[in-house]
Design a protein around this motif. Sequence first.
Motif, PDB file in Angstrom:
ATOM      1  N   PRO A  36      42.864  67.989 -38.657  1.00  0.00           N
ATOM      2  CA  PRO A  36      43.542  66.831 -39.277  1.00  0.00           C
ATOM      3  C   PRO A  36      44.843  67.224 -39.990  1.00  0.00           C
ATOM      4  N   ALA A  37      44.858  68.369 -40.671  1.00  0.00           N
ATOM      5  CA  ALA A  37      46.075  68.811 -41.356  1.00  0.00           C
ATOM      6  C   ALA A  37      47.178  69.149 -40.357  1.00  0.00           C
ATOM      7  N   ILE A  38      46.808  69.782 -39.242  1.00  0.00           N
ATOM      8  CA  ILE A  38      47.792  70.123 -38.203  1.00  0.00           C
ATOM      9  C   ILE A  38      48.408  68.846 -37.629  1.00  0.00           C
ATOM     10  N   ILE A  39      47.570  67.842 -37.400  1.00  0.00           N
ATOM     11  CA  ILE A  39      48.051  66.566 -36.866  1.00  0.00           C
ATOM     12  C   ILE A  39      49.073  65.952 -37.811  1.00  0.00           C
ATOM     13  N   ARG A  40      48.756  65.888 -39.080  1.00  0.00           N
ATOM     14  CA  ARG A  40      49.664  65.263 -40.056  1.00  0.00           C
ATOM     15  C   ARG A  40      50.956  66.060 -40.217  1.00  0.00           C
ATOM     16  N   GLU A  41      50.855  67.382 -40.228  1.00  0.00           N
ATOM     17  CA  GLU A  41      52.049  68.222 -40.336  1.00  0.00           C
ATOM     18  C   GLU A  41      52.999  67.987 -39.156  1.00  0.00           C
ATOM     19  N   THR A  42      52.419  67.880 -37.974  1.00  0.00           N
ATOM     20  CA  THR A  42      53.243  67.688 -36.770  1.00  0.00           C
ATOM     21  C   THR A  42      53.953  66.346 -36.804  1.00  0.00           C
ATOM     22  N   ILE A  43      53.239  65.307 -37.177  1.00  0.00           N
ATOM     23  CA  ILE A  43      53.846  63.967 -37.272  1.00  0.00           C
ATOM     24  C   ILE A  43      54.954  63.963 -38.325  1.00  0.00           C
ATOM     25  N   ARG A  44      54.712  64.640 -39.443  1.00  0.00           N
ATOM     26  CA  ARG A  44      55.729  64.727 -40.508  1.00  0.00           C
ATOM     27  C   ARG A  44      56.980  65.443 -40.007  1.00  0.00           C
ATOM     28  N   ASP A  45      56.802  66.587 -39.345  1.00  0.00           N
ATOM     29  CA  ASP A  45      57.950  67.377 -38.897  1.00  0.00           C
ATOM     30  C   ASP A  45      58.790  66.637 -37.859  1.00  0.00           C
ATOM     31  N   ILE A  46      58.164  65.809 -37.066  1.00  0.00           N
ATOM     32  CA  ILE A  46      58.897  65.015 -36.075  1.00  0.00           C
ATOM     33  C   ILE A  46      59.782  63.986 -36.756  1.00  0.00           C
ATOM     34  N   GLY A  47      59.321  63.445 -37.888  1.00  0.00           N
ATOM     35  CA  GLY A  47      60.163  62.505 -38.625  1.00  0.00           C
ATOM     36  C   GLY A  47      59.523  61.188 -38.985  1.00  0.00           C
ATOM     37  N   TYR A  48      58.230  61.030 -38.697  1.00  0.00           N
ATOM     38  CA  TYR A  48      57.545  59.792 -39.065  1.00  0.00           C
ATOM     39  C   TYR A  48      57.016  59.937 -40.493  1.00  0.00           C
ATOM     40  N   THR A  49      57.922  59.740 -41.436  1.00  0.00           N
ATOM     41  CA  THR A  49      57.632  59.987 -42.856  1.00  0.00           C
ATOM     42  C   THR A  49      57.646  58.728 -43.706  1.00  0.00           C
ATOM     43  N   ARG A  50      57.900  57.590 -43.095  1.00  0.00           N
ATOM     44  CA  ARG A  50      57.982  56.344 -43.864  1.00  0.00           C
ATOM     45  C   ARG A  50      57.230  55.242 -43.125  1.00  0.00           C
ATOM     46  N   GLU A  85      69.006  65.550 -33.017  1.00  0.00           N
ATOM     47  CA  GLU A  85      69.820  66.331 -33.944  1.00  0.00           C
ATOM     48  C   GLU A  85      70.647  65.426 -34.856  1.00  0.00           C
ATOM     49  N   VAL A  86      71.284  64.427 -34.271  1.00  0.00           N
ATOM     50  CA  VAL A  86      72.102  63.485 -35.048  1.00  0.00           C
ATOM     51  C   VAL A  86      71.238  62.710 -36.039  1.00  0.00           C
ATOM     52  N   ARG A  87      70.017  62.355 -35.607  1.00  0.00           N
ATOM     53  CA  ARG A  87      69.101  61.652 -36.523  1.00  0.00           C
ATOM     54  C   ARG A  87      68.695  62.545 -37.676  1.00  0.00           C
ATOM     55  N   LYS A  88      68.299  63.776 -37.384  1.00  0.00           N
ATOM     56  CA  LYS A  88      67.795  64.659 -38.432  1.00  0.00           C
ATOM     57  C   LYS A  88      68.884  65.083 -39.413  1.00  0.00           C
ATOM     58  N   LYS A  89      70.120  65.194 -38.929  1.00  0.00           N
ATOM     59  CA  LYS A  89      71.237  65.539 -39.807  1.00  0.00           C
ATOM     60  C   LYS A  89      71.804  64.319 -40.524  1.00  0.00           C
ATOM     61  N   ASP A  90      71.239  63.147 -40.215  1.00  0.00           N
ATOM     62  CA  ASP A  90      71.654  61.882 -40.822  1.00  0.00           C
ATOM     63  C   ASP A  90      73.128  61.577 -40.571  1.00  0.00           C
ATOM     64  N   ILE A  91      73.611  62.003 -39.410  1.00  0.00           N
ATOM     65  CA  ILE A  91      74.995  61.685 -39.033  1.00  0.00           C
ATOM     66  C   ILE A  91      75.134  60.191 -38.789  1.00  0.00           C
ATOM     67  N   LEU A  92      74.118  59.613 -38.177  1.00  0.00           N
ATOM     68  CA  LEU A  92      74.033  58.149 -38.021  1.00  0.00           C
ATOM     69  C   LEU A  92      72.756  57.725 -38.732  1.00  0.00           C
ATOM     70  N   GLY A  93      72.889  57.154 -39.902  1.00  0.00           N
ATOM     71  CA  GLY A  93      71.753  56.908 -40.783  1.00  0.00           C
ATOM     72  C   GLY A  93      70.744  55.891 -40.294  1.00  0.00           C
ATOM     73  N   TYR A  94      71.076  55.173 -39.228  1.00  0.00           N
ATOM     74  CA  TYR A  94      70.192  54.100 -38.770  1.00  0.00           C
ATOM     75  C   TYR A  94      69.246  54.533 -37.652  1.00  0.00           C
ATOM     76  N   LEU A  95      69.377  55.758 -37.149  1.00  0.00           N
ATOM     77  CA  LEU A  95      68.518  56.202 -36.053  1.00  0.00           C
ATOM     78  C   LEU A  95      67.108  56.524 -36.547  1.00  0.00           C
ATOM     79  N   ARG A  96      66.125  56.225 -35.703  1.00  0.00           N
ATOM     80  CA  ARG A  96      64.727  56.523 -35.992  1.00  0.00           C
ATOM     81  C   ARG A  96      64.142  57.361 -34.860  1.00  0.00           C
ATOM     82  N   PRO A  97      62.933  57.908 -35.032  1.00  0.00           N
ATOM     83  CA  PRO A  97      62.513  59.014 -34.156  1.00  0.00           C
ATOM     84  C   PRO A  97      62.345  58.737 -32.671  1.00  0.00           C
ATOM     85  N   ASP A  98      61.949  57.548 -32.285  1.00  0.00           N
ATOM     86  CA  ASP A  98      61.650  57.283 -30.878  1.00  0.00           C
ATOM     87  C   ASP A  98      62.938  57.131 -30.071  1.00  0.00           C
ATOM     88  N   GLY A  99      62.957  57.662 -28.861  1.00  0.00           N
ATOM     89  CA  GLY A  99      64.155  57.521 -28.032  1.00  0.00           C
ATOM     90  C   GLY A  99      63.944  58.027 -26.619  1.00  0.00           C
TER      91      GLY A  99
END
Length: 383
Positions: free
Chosen positions: A68-82, A148-162
């Motif tokens: 369960p901890a591995i699952i949550r860590e992976t989801i967090r690292d991808i960017g689903y934090t909100r 990369e652009v999403r994670k660096k917040d170059i375009l602040g409106y992008l979200r993880p799916d694409g």
Amino acid sequence: MKKRNYFFTSESVTEGHPDKIADQISDAILDRIISEDKNARVACETLLTTGLAFVAGEITTTCYADIPAIIRETIRDIGYTRAKYGFDYETCAVITSIHEQSSDIALGVDTGGAGDQGLMFGYACDETPELMPMPIMLAHKLAMRLSEVRKKDILGYLRPDGKTQVTIEYKDGRPHRVDTIVISSQHSPDITLKEMKEDLIEKIIKPVVPKKLLDEENITYHINPTGRFVIGGPQGDTGLTGRKIIVDSYGGVGSHGGGCFSGKDPSKVDRSASYMARYVAKNIVAAGIADQVEIQIAYAIGVSEPVSILINTYKTGKIPDSEIQTLIKKNFNFTPAAIIKHLKLKRPIFKKTAAYGHFGRNDPDFTWEKTDMAEILKKAAKV
């Protein structure tokens, strides 16, 4: 013989796509286990939907892994934090259903046999420096740039799916230009489609696609072609391990045996033999023996030697395919134990394979991408 003109299309997806989240979770679990128990048997499947991550499979190991901890860590690292992204690592439910590998399967695998029957393919061509087909390489690079652009917040409106998709026009069998690019990216609700299209062309496409392939007067862009992509991730689409096998391999070029890679330890030839087939194919092309080549390997469960090996150079070989096949059998060992040893697969390297393709990556851990046999093959083939 004149080669034909045609259009070919390949797609890729970002690490935040539901199917790719599933692949990464499965491989993150494999990595955690194999880092402590190199002889573990892991066959791990993940399903994701709104507010739920469900992991099931067969795992035989001497170590403990907090799944369960591995699952949550992976989801967090991808960017689903909100929570407003429709899925987040803190509040999603996590369910696991794990049991040991069948003792009947272990009977054959423990003695060095293949973990299953099946057929695997490897491919390489000289279209790109990575010796990969150009459509899938450009699609992967666009998807990586999007994240990369999403994670660096170059375009602040992008979200993880694409998702990305590239159509290449070929002339005389060679890449000539990019005809169509499709990018669909999850976004916040307060950005206009016009703004997003302009941004993605300037910030995503132009930094990635070589100028010589971009004919601005004859290229078609489809940016979020439905007009809106706010609901995404597991909220918008159920994710499953192994549902992006063409993204994982060669983008539709050549053949695929049907078995996925992620969540499987290297005793599973679906994964290890596919890596070996790519390794051999890449070295053949790097040696100049053929401009493109596809290799098929097939196994019987519990049997170490493959039941067949087939070479197809699509009439680009400098020597006959039968001679290349003989050359390969003399220089490569296709038993599962030999593959695992040669490619050093009993390492926790698999999570990073689970997004943006298993092939064509410039990473020293991707041992199947090395061309260390090219000179040996070149001398033996006398080309």
